[in-house]
Design a protein around this motif. Structure first.
Motif, PDB file in Angstrom:
ATOM      1  N   UNK A  31      35.460  52.185  22.465  1.00  0.00           N
ATOM      2  CA  UNK A  31      35.534  51.330  23.649  1.00  0.00           C
ATOM      3  C   UNK A  31      35.562  49.856  23.228  1.00  0.00           C
ATOM      4  N   UNK A  79      38.934  48.993  21.849  1.00  0.00           N
ATOM      5  CA  UNK A  79      39.925  48.878  22.933  1.00  0.00           C
ATOM      6  C   UNK A  79      39.730  47.583  23.709  1.00  0.00           C
ATOM      7  N   UNK A 107      42.806  41.213  32.682  1.00  0.00           N
ATOM      8  CA  UNK A 107      41.868  41.960  33.502  1.00  0.00           C
ATOM      9  C   UNK A 107      41.365  43.221  32.818  1.00  0.00           C
ATOM     10  N   UNK A 108      42.242  43.857  32.052  1.00  0.00           N
ATOM     11  CA  UNK A 108      41.839  45.082  31.356  1.00  0.00           C
ATOM     12  C   UNK A 108      40.772  44.757  30.303  1.00  0.00           C
ATOM     13  N   UNK A 128      37.489  44.283  32.096  1.00  0.00           N
ATOM     14  CA  UNK A 128      36.950  45.586  32.508  1.00  0.00           C
ATOM     15  C   UNK A 128      36.330  46.348  31.347  1.00  0.00           C
ATOM     16  N   UNK A 129      37.102  46.461  30.259  1.00  0.00           N
ATOM     17  CA  UNK A 129      36.628  47.255  29.116  1.00  0.00           C
ATOM     18  C   UNK A 129      35.422  46.596  28.451  1.00  0.00           C
ATOM     19  N   UNK A 168      33.142  44.817  29.944  1.00  0.00           N
ATOM     20  CA  UNK A 168      31.974  45.077  30.798  1.00  0.00           C
ATOM     21  C   UNK A 168      31.517  46.528  30.679  1.00  0.00           C
ATOM     22  N   UNK A 169      32.479  47.431  30.575  1.00  0.00           N
ATOM     23  CA  UNK A 169      32.121  48.845  30.421  1.00  0.00           C
ATOM     24  C   UNK A 169      31.341  49.038  29.121  1.00  0.00           C
ATOM     25  N   UNK A 195      44.233  53.595  20.293  1.00  0.00           N
ATOM     26  CA  UNK A 195      43.438  52.888  21.279  1.00  0.00           C
ATOM     27  C   UNK A 195      43.441  51.387  21.053  1.00  0.00           C
ATOM     28  N   UNK A 196      43.616  50.956  19.810  1.00  0.00           N
ATOM     29  CA  UNK A 196      43.497  49.528  19.551  1.00  0.00           C
ATOM     30  C   UNK A 196      44.813  48.795  19.769  1.00  0.00           C
ATOM     31  N   UNK A 197      45.913  49.549  20.050  1.00  0.00           N
ATOM     32  CA  UNK A 197      47.146  48.847  20.392  1.00  0.00           C
ATOM     33  C   UNK A 197      47.008  48.273  21.793  1.00  0.00           C
ATOM     34  N   UNK A 232      40.123  58.428  32.172  1.00  0.00           N
ATOM     35  CA  UNK A 232      39.671  57.028  32.064  1.00  0.00           C
ATOM     36  C   UNK A 232      40.875  56.090  31.967  1.00  0.00           C
ATOM     37  N   UNK A 240      42.233  53.198  34.531  1.00  0.00           N
ATOM     38  CA  UNK A 240      42.375  51.790  34.129  1.00  0.00           C
ATOM     39  C   UNK A 240      43.793  51.284  34.441  1.00  0.00           C
ATOM     40  N   UNK A 289      44.941  48.238  36.978  1.00  0.00           N
ATOM     41  CA  UNK A 289      45.828  47.141  36.549  1.00  0.00           C
ATOM     42  C   UNK A 289      47.045  47.058  37.475  1.00  0.00           C
ATOM     43  N   UNK A 305      46.006  45.502  40.757  1.00  0.00           N
ATOM     44  CA  UNK A 305      45.831  44.044  40.569  1.00  0.00           C
ATOM     45  C   UNK A 305      47.196  43.351  40.581  1.00  0.00           C
ATOM     46  N   UNK A 311      32.208  54.394  35.193  1.00  0.00           N
ATOM     47  CA  UNK A 311      32.304  52.929  35.343  1.00  0.00           C
ATOM     48  C   UNK A 311      33.680  52.541  35.868  1.00  0.00           C
ATOM     49  N   UNK A 318      34.987  51.041  39.569  1.00  0.00           N
ATOM     50  CA  UNK A 318      35.867  49.864  39.657  1.00  0.00           C
ATOM     51  C   UNK A 318      37.115  50.163  40.479  1.00  0.00           C
TER      52      UNK A 318
END
Lengths: 143, 183
Positions: free
Chosen positions: A21, A24, A31-32, A35-36, A38-39, B23-25, B80, B84, B88, B91, B142, B146
């Motif tokens: 997390x 990420x 905004x993402x 969000x992440x 804060x999570x 995940x890190x991209x 999840x 998300x 987005x 928004x 979480x 949101x």
């Protein structure tokens, strides 16, 4: 080697660890990212609470510092992108309240770092409100 | 030499296929094809809103498909991520509404679609919360909370904008053609 490969693909795929997390949140934008971050901060705060319960105060304090750091990141991401400002402010307030509750459940000697972190969260939120509504904005709820 | 090349290939493949790398991209909630469709609809506010509502609906539909599949270790993370992406997209939809509304473009058709979709999403998100196994829900509670707040905000904002648009329409102050707007 093949075994290593399979472990990497299938082993890491289960669930989403706090480290995943965090990675990420660091890689996301706007905004993402807010969000992440804060999570992740919420998750770290609950981990800190568990560590305090287990008596591992040093690790718990490190987690509390992560909560503050990622609250800063969330507020920065929201204010620089103009996205999820209101939601970020609400989540910061929830974090602050939860952290205050956790602090009050601790031994007197263990409280100061948590109290300091609560003050920092208050400041992060005040700064965010100031960016949203101007310098005169203050957190409405300081209880 | 062949053996070394094979080892390099396996190590590279292992790295690229790892969830951590993926995940890190920096993720984009829209596919390239969806971005193209959005771009083509830029001068047609109602069409663009219709597309955005459609894309958001698809993310919720993907969550429903995942829920109907047998449970897997990756399902909570996939849910999840779809949640998300859904946030987005909503928004972005709100940002688009603000932009078009500031030019007094006629958005009423798109806003009505969004308001209807918001009611549907509120129901589906509530079902997701109520019907998810506790150990799965823990991993996306979480982002789900949101999403619920975002839908509520979007519905309120869309209703307010629609009221304003109806008032402007009565005063004949709405622009039917966005490409002929006065900047």
């Amino acid at each position: 080697m093949v075994l290593l490969f399979l472990l990497n693909v299938f082993g890491q795929a289960s669930g989403q660890s706090a480290a995943d997390l965090k990675a990420r949140a660091d890689a996301a934008q706007g905004g993402e990212r807010a969000n992440l971050s804060l999570e992740y901060a919420h998750r770290e705060l609950e981990d800190a609470n568990n560590l305090y319960t287990q008596g591992d105060v040093e690790k718990a304090e490190a987690e509390i510092q992560e909560v503050v750091a990622y609250s800063h990141k969330a507020a920065d991401a929201a204010s620089s992108s103009g996205k999820r400002l209101k939601q970020t402010e609400i989540e910061l307030r929830k974090l602050e309240h939860r952290m205050r509750d956790i602090g009050q459940s601790l031994n007197i000697d263990d409280r100061p770092p948590v109290e300091k972190a609560v003050q920092e969260l208050e400041q992060v939120r005040a700064d965010l409100l100031a960016r949203m509504f101007g310098e005169k904005a203050e957190p409405k709820d300081k209880s | 030499m062949k053996r070394i090349l094979w080892l390099v290939w396996v190590v590279l493949l292992s790295f690229v296929a790892s969830p951590t790398w993926a995940q890190t991209r920096d993720r984009d909630p829209l596919t390239d094809a969806e971005v193209d469709q959005m771009r083509e609809a830029a001068d047609y506010p109602n069409k663009r809103l219709e597309l955005m509502v459609h894309f958001a609906k698809e993310r919720i539909a993907m969550i429903e498909i995942l829920r109907s599949d047998p449970a897997s270790a990756t399902r909570p993370k996939q849910i999840h991520d779809y949640l998300q992406d859904f946030i987005t997209l909503l928004d972005e939809t709100d940002d688009n509404i603000d932009m078009y509304a500031s030019h007094h473009s006629d958005l009423r058709k798109g806003l009505k679609l969004l308001i209807e979709a918001n009611s549907e999403w509120q129901l589906k998100l509530r079902q997701l919360k109520e019907q998810s196994p506790a150990e799965e829900l823990q991993q996306y509670s979480f982002v789900l909370a949101n999403a619920v707040d975002t839908v509520a905000d979007s519905a309120k904002s869309a209703r307010e904008t629609l009221e304003e648009q109806n008032r402007l329409a009565a005063e004949k102050k709405l622009n039917k053609d966005y490409s002929e707007r006065k900047d």
